[in-house]
Design an enzyme around this catalytic site. Structure first.
Site, PDB file in Angstrom:
ATOM      1  N   TRP A 258       1.031  -1.347  -0.112  1.00 24.36           N
ATOM      2  CA  TRP A 258       0.053   0.051   0.022  1.00 24.36           C
ATOM      3  C   TRP A 258       0.693   1.094  -0.102  1.00 24.36           C
ATOM      4  O   TRP A 258       0.515   2.315  -0.560  1.00 24.36           O
ATOM      5  CB  TRP A 258      -1.056   0.108   1.368  1.00 24.36           C
ATOM      6  CG  TRP A 258      -1.827  -1.093   0.792  1.00 24.36           C
ATOM      7  CD1 TRP A 258      -2.158  -2.066   1.662  1.00 24.36           C
ATOM      8  CD2 TRP A 258      -2.994  -1.154  -0.208  1.00 24.36           C
ATOM      9  NE1 TRP A 258      -3.368  -2.859   1.324  1.00 24.36           N
ATOM     10  CE2 TRP A 258      -3.710  -2.370  -0.143  1.00 24.36           C
ATOM     11  CE3 TRP A 258      -3.286  -0.264  -1.067  1.00 24.36           C
ATOM     12  CZ2 TRP A 258      -4.845  -2.484  -0.964  1.00 24.36           C
ATOM     13  CZ3 TRP A 258      -4.261  -0.510  -2.249  1.00 24.36           C
ATOM     14  CH2 TRP A 258      -5.064  -1.684  -1.935  1.00 24.36           C
TER      15      TRP A 258
ATOM     16  N   ASP B 230      -1.977   6.698   5.930  1.00 24.84           N
ATOM     17  CA  ASP B 230      -3.135   5.916   5.600  1.00 24.84           C
ATOM     18  C   ASP B 230      -3.333   4.846   6.439  1.00 24.84           C
ATOM     19  O   ASP B 230      -2.593   3.921   7.001  1.00 24.84           O
ATOM     20  CB  ASP B 230      -2.560   5.102   4.380  1.00 24.84           C
ATOM     21  CG  ASP B 230      -3.701   4.271   3.932  1.00 24.84           C
ATOM     22  OD1 ASP B 230      -4.544   4.044   4.330  1.00 24.84           O
ATOM     23  OD2 ASP B 230      -3.213   3.462   2.581  1.00 24.84           O
TER      24      ASP B 230
ATOM     25  N   LYS C 119     -12.804  -1.439   5.848  1.00 20.33           N
ATOM     26  CA  LYS C 119     -11.967  -2.451   6.641  1.00 20.33           C
ATOM     27  C   LYS C 119     -12.639  -2.553   8.074  1.00 20.33           C
ATOM     28  O   LYS C 119     -12.839  -3.404   8.587  1.00 20.33           O
ATOM     29  CB  LYS C 119     -10.613  -2.001   6.710  1.00 20.33           C
ATOM     30  CG  LYS C 119      -9.760  -1.558   5.359  1.00 20.33           C
ATOM     31  CD  LYS C 119      -9.623  -3.045   4.530  1.00 20.33           C
ATOM     32  CE  LYS C 119      -9.058  -2.740   2.994  1.00 20.33           C
ATOM     33  NZ  LYS C 119      -8.272  -1.919   2.644  1.00 20.33           N
TER      34      LYS C 119
HETATM   35  C1  LIG Z   1      -7.790  -1.520   1.493  1.00 23.56           C
HETATM   36  C2  LIG Z   1      -6.539  -0.338   1.376  1.00 23.56           C
HETATM   37  C3  LIG Z   1      -6.315   0.650   0.490  1.00 23.56           C
HETATM   38  C4  LIG Z   1      -7.237   0.650  -0.529  1.00 23.56           C
HETATM   39  O1  LIG Z   1      -8.420   1.082  -0.272  1.00 23.56           O
HETATM   40  P1  LIG Z   1      -9.660   1.487  -1.437  1.00 23.56           P
HETATM   41  O2  LIG Z   1     -10.644   1.850  -0.868  1.00 23.56           O
HETATM   42  O3  LIG Z   1      -9.620   0.059  -2.017  1.00 23.56           O
HETATM   43  O4  LIG Z   1      -9.080   2.534  -2.387  1.00 23.56           O
HETATM   44  C5  LIG Z   1      -5.229   1.454   0.638  1.00 23.56           C
HETATM   45  N1  LIG Z   1      -4.547   1.376   1.745  1.00 23.56           N
HETATM   46  C6  LIG Z   1      -4.789   0.503   2.600  1.00 23.56           C
HETATM   47  C7  LIG Z   1      -3.824   0.329   3.998  1.00 23.56           C
HETATM   48  C8  LIG Z   1      -5.776  -0.601   2.725  1.00 23.56           C
HETATM   49  O5  LIG Z   1      -6.012  -1.487   3.605  1.00 23.56           O
END
Ligand SMILES: *Cc1c(COP(=O)(O)O)cnc(C)c1O
Length: 348
Positions: free
Chosen positions: A90, A160, A184
């Protein structure tokens, strides 16, 4: 996984929300009724995380992935060099997207450890004028989680937190910006939460698309265009559930116990193995390997037959991965451990 009580409430309210004779999906996002859903969700999120007043909370679309682009476009002039920490899949996606708009320096990475570790804590002395330092607090695929908040000095820290926000208490005041795709730990997909310090917004580049503009979205209550109302409503129900469970201190302790029970079993099993350095193992995403990798298909099949699903590792890395977000109860961990013990006894 979403809390069952949340899904039950959503089910009860699906056809007739608050005696309106309609679904919450069918009312105008500008109606007083939906405004109250939106404002209550924000207030509950602020209460859960003790978000200081000087931060804006935005409920946006496009997932965390859109934020990979929105962050440089909002926070950095075109010639500024951005600082990123690279701890895996990521982080790399965030870096690749940022590089479309700005030069990026990777100031720390764990490539030499195959991303199964995070860089040691240290003070980052970043060049004057660096717009921000970005890191991925929990690498959802690799299964590493920072056990500390990086020290970026006076440079705003951007995180993030897609797969870790709300999993434990957090000192929001350490950050310039926190973002998280909802699917998540917050609610269904389609919603992205951005928590941003007020003084960082309003200096964006002219080419920034309006829906990605934090200052505009903040001024419009995240309704510069039609927001994802049903996802926002469901996130609000999840926030209520978290508060009723006792808040993030209680949830965090439960998550710590859940993760520890699973890692303890894996480490002591003599059959399964965790590839991640023990000091930075994720509380949310637990990758593990079988002693014999050719049995992975058999493992997931038998697990599914036992009611244990979604255990395949991400398609990019293989192996197994248990995602044990907030709504997963301790009993779910026990069920998984029981199954793993039985599988190891049959095939080990
Ligand atoms: C799932 C995830 C993403 C991507 O998320 P989207 O909503 O599909 O764009 C980005 N960073 C992390 C850490 C993730 O777990």
């Amino acid at each position: 996984m979403l809390p069952v009580t949340v899904l039950e409430q959503a089910g009860r309210e699906l056809l007739d929300w608050q005696a309106s004779g309609m679904s919450v999906m069918e009312i105008s996002h500008r109606s007083a009724a939906f405004m109250s859903v939106a404002q209550t969700a924000e207030a509950d999120l602020r209460a859960l995380l003790a978000i200081p007043d000087r931060y804006k909370v935005l409920f946006l679309q496009g997932g965390a992935t859109l934020q990979f682009a929105a962050i440089p476009l909002n926070l950095a002039k075109a010639d500024a060099t951005l600082a990123y920490i690279n701890t895996g899949v990521w982080s790399q996606k965030a870096i690749a997207e940022a590089r479309r708009y700005n030069p990026v320096t990777v100031v720390a990475d764990s490539a030499a450890e195959k991303f199964m570790d995070v860089p040691a804590a240290r003070h980052f002395d970043l060049a004057e004028g660096t717009p921000y330092l970005h890191y991925t607090a929990n690498e959802t695929i690799g299964g590493t989680e920072f056990p500390y908040i990086p020290d970026s000095g006076d440079t705003p820290l951007v995180a993030d937190m897609s797969s870790t926000l709300l999993s434990r208490p957090l000192d929001v005041s350490r950050f310039g910006l926190i973002y998280a795709g909802a699917q998540k730990n917050i609610g269904p997909s389609g919603l992205t939460v951005v928590i941003v310090r007020e003084d960082l917004i309003g200096h964006s580049r002219p080419e920034l698309p309006a829906v990605m503009n934090y200052a505009l979205q903040a001024a419009e209550g995240s309704m510069a265009n039609t927001p994802p109302t049903y996802a926002w409503y469901l996130a609000g129900l999840v926030f209520k559930w978290l508060k009723a469970e006792g808040g993030l201190a209680v949830i965090g302790e439960r998550n710590r116990q859940k993760a520890q029970r699973l890692y303890d079993y894996i480490d002591g099993s003599g059959y399964y193995q965790s590839p991640v350095a023990s000091h930075c193992r994720s509380w949310m995403n637990v990758p593990f390997r079988l002693a014999d990798a050719t049995l992975e298909g058999c493992f997931t099949q038998e697990a599914a037959a036992a009611g244990l699903t979604n255990l395949e590792g991400h398609r990019s890395v293989g192996g197994m991965r248990a995602s044990i977000y907030n709504a997963m109860p301790l009993a779910g961990i026990d069920a998984l451990v029981d199954f793993m013990r039985g599988f190891a006894a049959r095939y080990g």
